[in-house]
Design a protein around this motif. Sequence first.
Motif, PDB file in Angstrom:
ATOM      1  N   LEU A  95       0.867  -1.174   0.000  1.00 36.78           N
ATOM      2  CA  LEU A  95       0.000   0.000   0.000  1.00 36.78           C
ATOM      3  C   LEU A  95       0.903   1.224   0.000  1.00 36.78           C
ATOM      4  O   LEU A  95       1.738   1.381   0.898  1.00 36.78           O
ATOM      5  CB  LEU A  95      -0.912  -0.009   1.232  1.00 36.78           C
ATOM      6  CG  LEU A  95      -2.117   0.917   1.238  1.00 36.78           C
ATOM      7  CD1 LEU A  95      -3.061   0.598   0.085  1.00 36.78           C
ATOM      8  CD2 LEU A  95      -2.860   0.814   2.565  1.00 36.78           C
ATOM      9  N   ARG A 100      -1.976   4.993   2.950  1.00 34.50           N
ATOM     10  CA  ARG A 100      -2.030   4.262   4.218  1.00 34.50           C
ATOM     11  C   ARG A 100      -2.870   5.000   5.259  1.00 34.50           C
ATOM     12  O   ARG A 100      -2.693   6.200   5.477  1.00 34.50           O
ATOM     13  CB  ARG A 100      -0.617   4.039   4.765  1.00 34.50           C
ATOM     14  CG  ARG A 100       0.212   3.132   3.889  1.00 34.50           C
ATOM     15  CD  ARG A 100       1.662   3.061   4.346  1.00 34.50           C
ATOM     16  NE  ARG A 100       2.475   2.460   3.290  1.00 34.50           N
ATOM     17  CZ  ARG A 100       3.804   2.493   3.249  1.00 34.50           C
ATOM     18  NH1 ARG A 100       4.473   3.107   4.221  1.00 34.50           N
ATOM     19  NH2 ARG A 100       4.450   1.933   2.245  1.00 34.50           N
ATOM     20  N   PRO A 101      -3.783   4.281   5.918  1.00 35.63           N
ATOM     21  CA  PRO A 101      -4.556   4.889   7.000  1.00 35.63           C
ATOM     22  C   PRO A 101      -3.652   5.399   8.121  1.00 35.63           C
ATOM     23  O   PRO A 101      -2.497   4.983   8.247  1.00 35.63           O
ATOM     24  CB  PRO A 101      -5.435   3.735   7.487  1.00 35.63           C
ATOM     25  CG  PRO A 101      -5.510   2.796   6.325  1.00 35.63           C
ATOM     26  CD  PRO A 101      -4.185   2.884   5.653  1.00 35.63           C
ATOM     27  N   ASN A 106      -9.327   3.069  10.795  1.00 37.30           N
ATOM     28  CA  ASN A 106      -9.195   3.072   9.338  1.00 37.30           C
ATOM     29  C   ASN A 106      -8.358   1.894   8.834  1.00 37.30           C
ATOM     30  O   ASN A 106      -8.579   1.421   7.722  1.00 37.30           O
ATOM     31  CB  ASN A 106      -8.629   4.408   8.859  1.00 37.30           C
ATOM     32  CG  ASN A 106      -9.687   5.513   8.857  1.00 37.30           C
ATOM     33  OD1 ASN A 106     -10.728   5.378   8.236  1.00 37.30           O
ATOM     34  ND2 ASN A 106      -9.414   6.589   9.580  1.00 37.30           N
ATOM     35  N   TRP A 107      -7.439   1.428   9.651  1.00 44.76           N
ATOM     36  CA  TRP A 107      -6.738   0.193   9.284  1.00 44.76           C
ATOM     37  C   TRP A 107      -7.704  -0.996   9.356  1.00 44.76           C
ATOM     38  O   TRP A 107      -7.654  -1.903   8.527  1.00 44.76           O
ATOM     39  CB  TRP A 107      -5.520  -0.043  10.170  1.00 44.76           C
ATOM     40  CG  TRP A 107      -4.292   0.689   9.717  1.00 44.76           C
ATOM     41  CD1 TRP A 107      -3.673   1.733  10.336  1.00 44.76           C
ATOM     42  CD2 TRP A 107      -3.527   0.430   8.533  1.00 44.76           C
ATOM     43  NE1 TRP A 107      -2.578   2.154   9.616  1.00 44.76           N
ATOM     44  CE2 TRP A 107      -2.464   1.356   8.501  1.00 44.76           C
ATOM     45  CE3 TRP A 107      -3.635  -0.489   7.489  1.00 44.76           C
ATOM     46  CZ2 TRP A 107      -1.513   1.382   7.479  1.00 44.76           C
ATOM     47  CZ3 TRP A 107      -2.693  -0.471   6.462  1.00 44.76           C
ATOM     48  CH2 TRP A 107      -1.653   0.450   6.467  1.00 44.76           C
ATOM     49  N   SER A 109     -10.857  -0.780   8.740  1.00 41.69           N
ATOM     50  CA  SER A 109     -11.664  -0.631   7.523  1.00 41.69           C
ATOM     51  C   SER A 109     -10.906  -1.135   6.299  1.00 41.69           C
ATOM     52  O   SER A 109     -11.508  -1.700   5.372  1.00 41.69           O
ATOM     53  CB  SER A 109     -12.057   0.836   7.321  1.00 41.69           C
ATOM     54  OG  SER A 109     -12.912   1.270   8.360  1.00 41.69           O
ATOM     55  N   PHE A 110      -9.592  -0.925   6.295  1.00 41.18           N
ATOM     56  CA  PHE A 110      -8.786  -1.445   5.188  1.00 41.18           C
ATOM     57  C   PHE A 110      -8.811  -2.975   5.180  1.00 41.18           C
ATOM     58  O   PHE A 110      -8.885  -3.598   4.115  1.00 41.18           O
ATOM     59  CB  PHE A 110      -7.345  -0.936   5.282  1.00 41.18           C
ATOM     60  CG  PHE A 110      -6.462  -1.451   4.179  1.00 41.18           C
ATOM     61  CD1 PHE A 110      -6.667  -1.076   2.866  1.00 41.18           C
ATOM     62  CD2 PHE A 110      -5.415  -2.322   4.463  1.00 41.18           C
ATOM     63  CE1 PHE A 110      -5.857  -1.559   1.840  1.00 41.18           C
ATOM     64  CE2 PHE A 110      -4.607  -2.814   3.451  1.00 41.18           C
ATOM     65  CZ  PHE A 110      -4.818  -2.428   2.137  1.00 41.18           C
ATOM     66  N   ARG A 113     -11.918  -3.917   3.618  1.00 43.50           N
ATOM     67  CA  ARG A 113     -11.803  -3.705   2.169  1.00 43.50           C
ATOM     68  C   ARG A 113     -11.104  -4.898   1.517  1.00 43.50           C
ATOM     69  O   ARG A 113     -11.545  -5.401   0.474  1.00 43.50           O
ATOM     70  CB  ARG A 113     -11.024  -2.415   1.926  1.00 43.50           C
ATOM     71  CG  ARG A 113     -10.818  -2.031   0.479  1.00 43.50           C
ATOM     72  CD  ARG A 113     -10.045  -0.715   0.444  1.00 43.50           C
ATOM     73  NE  ARG A 113      -9.626  -0.349  -0.898  1.00 43.50           N
ATOM     74  CZ  ARG A 113      -8.799   0.667  -1.154  1.00 43.50           C
ATOM     75  NH1 ARG A 113      -8.332   1.414  -0.149  1.00 43.50           N
ATOM     76  NH2 ARG A 113      -8.447   0.940  -2.405  1.00 43.50           N
ATOM     77  N   LEU A 114     -10.019  -5.375   2.122  1.00 42.92           N
ATOM     78  CA  LEU A 114      -9.320  -6.543   1.592  1.00 42.92           C
ATOM     79  C   LEU A 114     -10.210  -7.786   1.641  1.00 42.92           C
ATOM     80  O   LEU A 114     -10.197  -8.608   0.726  1.00 42.92           O
ATOM     81  CB  LEU A 114      -8.032  -6.791   2.372  1.00 42.92           C
ATOM     82  CG  LEU A 114      -6.886  -5.802   2.158  1.00 42.92           C
ATOM     83  CD1 LEU A 114      -5.747  -6.106   3.128  1.00 42.92           C
ATOM     84  CD2 LEU A 114      -6.379  -5.840   0.717  1.00 42.92           C
ATOM     85  N   TRP A 130      -2.790 -11.144   2.508  1.00 49.42           N
ATOM     86  CA  TRP A 130      -1.965  -9.932   2.564  1.00 49.42           C
ATOM     87  C   TRP A 130      -0.504 -10.311   2.721  1.00 49.42           C
ATOM     88  O   TRP A 130      -0.167 -11.261   3.426  1.00 49.42           O
ATOM     89  CB  TRP A 130      -2.403  -9.059   3.740  1.00 49.42           C
ATOM     90  CG  TRP A 130      -1.614  -7.792   3.923  1.00 49.42           C
ATOM     91  CD1 TRP A 130      -0.706  -7.519   4.909  1.00 49.42           C
ATOM     92  CD2 TRP A 130      -1.675  -6.615   3.104  1.00 49.42           C
ATOM     93  NE1 TRP A 130      -0.191  -6.252   4.761  1.00 49.42           N
ATOM     94  CE2 TRP A 130      -0.778  -5.676   3.648  1.00 49.42           C
ATOM     95  CE3 TRP A 130      -2.408  -6.279   1.966  1.00 49.42           C
ATOM     96  CZ2 TRP A 130      -0.584  -4.414   3.094  1.00 49.42           C
ATOM     97  CZ3 TRP A 130      -2.211  -5.022   1.414  1.00 49.42           C
ATOM     98  CH2 TRP A 130      -1.315  -4.104   1.975  1.00 49.42           C
ATOM     99  N   GLU A 136       3.404  -2.068   8.688  1.00 44.78           N
ATOM    100  CA  GLU A 136       2.269  -2.658   9.406  1.00 44.78           C
ATOM    101  C   GLU A 136       2.560  -2.914  10.882  1.00 44.78           C
ATOM    102  O   GLU A 136       1.658  -3.273  11.640  1.00 44.78           O
ATOM    103  CB  GLU A 136       1.855  -3.990   8.759  1.00 44.78           C
ATOM    104  CG  GLU A 136       1.350  -3.874   7.349  1.00 44.78           C
ATOM    105  CD  GLU A 136       2.452  -4.068   6.319  1.00 44.78           C
ATOM    106  OE1 GLU A 136       2.159  -4.509   5.211  1.00 44.78           O
ATOM    107  OE2 GLU A 136       3.634  -3.766   6.648  1.00 44.78           O
ATOM    108  N   ILE A 150      -5.703  -5.044  10.313  1.00 41.91           N
ATOM    109  CA  ILE A 150      -5.992  -5.667   9.015  1.00 41.91           C
ATOM    110  C   ILE A 150      -6.601  -7.047   9.230  1.00 41.91           C
ATOM    111  O   ILE A 150      -7.618  -7.405   8.617  1.00 41.91           O
ATOM    112  CB  ILE A 150      -4.708  -5.760   8.157  1.00 41.91           C
ATOM    113  CG1 ILE A 150      -4.281  -4.370   7.668  1.00 41.91           C
ATOM    114  CG2 ILE A 150      -4.922  -6.696   6.962  1.00 41.91           C
ATOM    115  CD1 ILE A 150      -2.906  -4.339   7.023  1.00 41.91           C
TER     116      ILE A 150
END
Length: 253
Positions: A95, A100-101, A106-107, A109-110, A113-114, A130, A136, A150
């Motif tokens: 990313l 990057r969040p 927000n991480w 939420s990422f 998303r994945l 991932w 990370e 994540i």
Amino acid sequence: MSNFGFQLYSARNFQPFTNIYPLLAKAGYTHVEGYGAMYAALDDEGLNALRADLDRNGLTMPTGHFGLDLLESDPTRALKIARLLGIEAVYCPYLLPDMRPKDASNWFSFGQRLQEVGKPLRDAGLTFGWHNHDFEFATLEDGSTPQEQIFAGGPELVWEADIAWIIRGAADPFAWIESYGKRITAVHVKDIAPAGTNTEEDGWADVGQGTVPWKDLMAALKAYGVRHYILEHDNPKDVGRLIKRSIAAFNTY
């Protein structure tokens, strides 16, 4: 024969790949891992030619890196690439910094998303997960790390663990293996040169020539039935040396 693979990104500066495959086969590698930029340059005919090259050299491509942009914008194309090349496990590898969040939510939420990105692949019978770097493992304001968030947001995500990047992220790889070993389906095997050395190779080393305790790490990983071990070196100056020395070291672990 060793069950050891080679991330083709390691040879991107030593083209053409058709000269690399015989070196890998002769050294005892059984598989390779592709990456997004090499697929992007190939149409279906080119992908079929790549598959034929691998077949001629007794190599398979069971794993591949696919960029988030392709996975989200054209999952049908990503799936077709995987099928043509025989890829069984797809890993989203990176990313960009500006994407990057900044915080835990927000991480998380990422991770969600994945999880969604991987659905078409999982539905087609493929594995999706991932691939980490170092960012990370930075500590967030709430005390958690992006990697934890994540995984929390993506409960079905598997993990291609890049151990050397965990170490460069100032984290303990043994603790992460213990906590998330059941998620690990592939491992990048790379080594870190002693501080101040191999600066022309960005501080990386051939496997067995650096400071990463691979013998102990392999013992820890064996408990989790990891399917794929894949050599990577981000900037080798001699790819032939990398290929030969790394598999010789790996076969002693």
